[in-house]
Design an enzyme around this catalytic site. Sequence first.
Site, PDB file in Angstrom:
ATOM      1  N   LYS A   9      20.757  89.682 -10.281  1.00  0.00           N
ATOM      2  CA  LYS A   9      21.464  90.727 -11.020  1.00  0.00           C
ATOM      3  C   LYS A   9      20.937  90.886 -12.443  1.00  0.00           C
ATOM      4  CE  LYS A   9      25.794  90.632  -8.426  1.00  0.00           C
ATOM      5  NZ  LYS A   9      27.262  90.472  -8.486  1.00  0.00           N
TER       6      LYS A   9
ATOM      7  N   LYS B  96      19.575  99.735   1.969  1.00  0.00           N
ATOM      8  CA  LYS B  96      20.972  99.428   2.248  1.00  0.00           C
ATOM      9  C   LYS B  96      21.857 100.613   1.889  1.00  0.00           C
ATOM     10  CE  LYS B  96      23.038  95.552   1.629  1.00  0.00           C
ATOM     11  NZ  LYS B  96      23.641  94.329   1.086  1.00  0.00           N
TER      12      LYS B  96
ATOM     13  N   LYS C 216      26.634 102.927  -2.827  1.00  0.00           N
ATOM     14  CA  LYS C 216      27.416 103.940  -3.528  1.00  0.00           C
ATOM     15  C   LYS C 216      26.591 104.668  -4.577  1.00  0.00           C
ATOM     16  CE  LYS C 216      29.223 100.869  -7.169  1.00  0.00           C
ATOM     17  NZ  LYS C 216      29.099 101.657  -8.371  1.00  0.00           N
TER      18      LYS C 216
END
Length: 342
Positions: A111, A194, A197
């Site tokens: 991340k 993947k 959103k």
Amino acid sequence: MKRIFSGVQPTGNLHLGNYLGAIRNFVRLQDDYECIFCVVDMHAITVWQDPKQLIDNTREVAASYLAAGVDPEKHIIFNQSQVSAHAELGWIFNCVSRIGWLNRMTQFKDKAGKNREKASTGLYVYPNLMAADILAYKATHVPVGEDQKQHLELTRDIAIKFNNDFNVDLFPVPEPLIFGAATRIMSLRDGSKKMSKSDPSDYSRITMMDDADTVAKKIKKATSDPHLIPGAEVLDENGKLLDDARKERPEAFNLLSIYAALNDKELVDVLGEFEGRGFADFKKSLTEVAVTKLGPMGSEMKRLMDDKSYVDSVLKQGADRAAKLAEPVMKEVFEAVGFLRP
């Protein structure tokens, strides 16, 4: 009864991958476990969130639990920030956990990426908060996917070290609940990516708030390929899809995998059912099952999102119940650590 703790981050726009990977499993655990299902809003702010959007996203996750079938009377649904035990125990675990343990956490590396020095300290230590989430309720089991196994191992290490450091038998060492290989839900437009959103195309994903008509429209427009559906030769001896087959026809196997997941079938059975048929035919069957399973849930989520006072009341009542469970645990913790609490 054994106790489960699990949670979902309120990052907005929940989609089919979130449902199949986590929320559907929550519903299935209700009869066999005492369940605590959290909206982990404190985890969400490890990266910056728009405050107004965070409130809406918190309600969305709670609504998804309810629409999917979690019973808020039998089990606890709440948002993390309403119960102070999470932050309090999280700080204590910051002092129990070791820097070397956190340095091994691959999710922080993923991340933070190249901007590691600019990442928040919260992002670095949030596995300790995750341990606090679980152990504040002495949860015995935690449903985990592949990406969370490492964090549960850290939770187990922290529980053992705390008990040893303070010569107490206070925390259980929680066990993982693994539901087998999770279905990888990919974009409906590009099977190599993947479902996300953040994809600019609404037609790349089925969201949990899509109604039946929208679900049907998205499947109709989903990318497939012109070839016929293969048989079991694309699977290995364990029934797992061969990597070469997935890479060669990513969109095809994404749709087949979604059908298998929605029907609780193995991919080998789906291939046996549709072998030799084209995707125009297959999409009719996929649409039927998706509309049946997802359409009512999407409509119920929309209804709940329009009834904010009800969703807020569920979260508040759940938080009150969660706080009562955590209170005696925290009393034990404070006594073990040596905090003066007159």
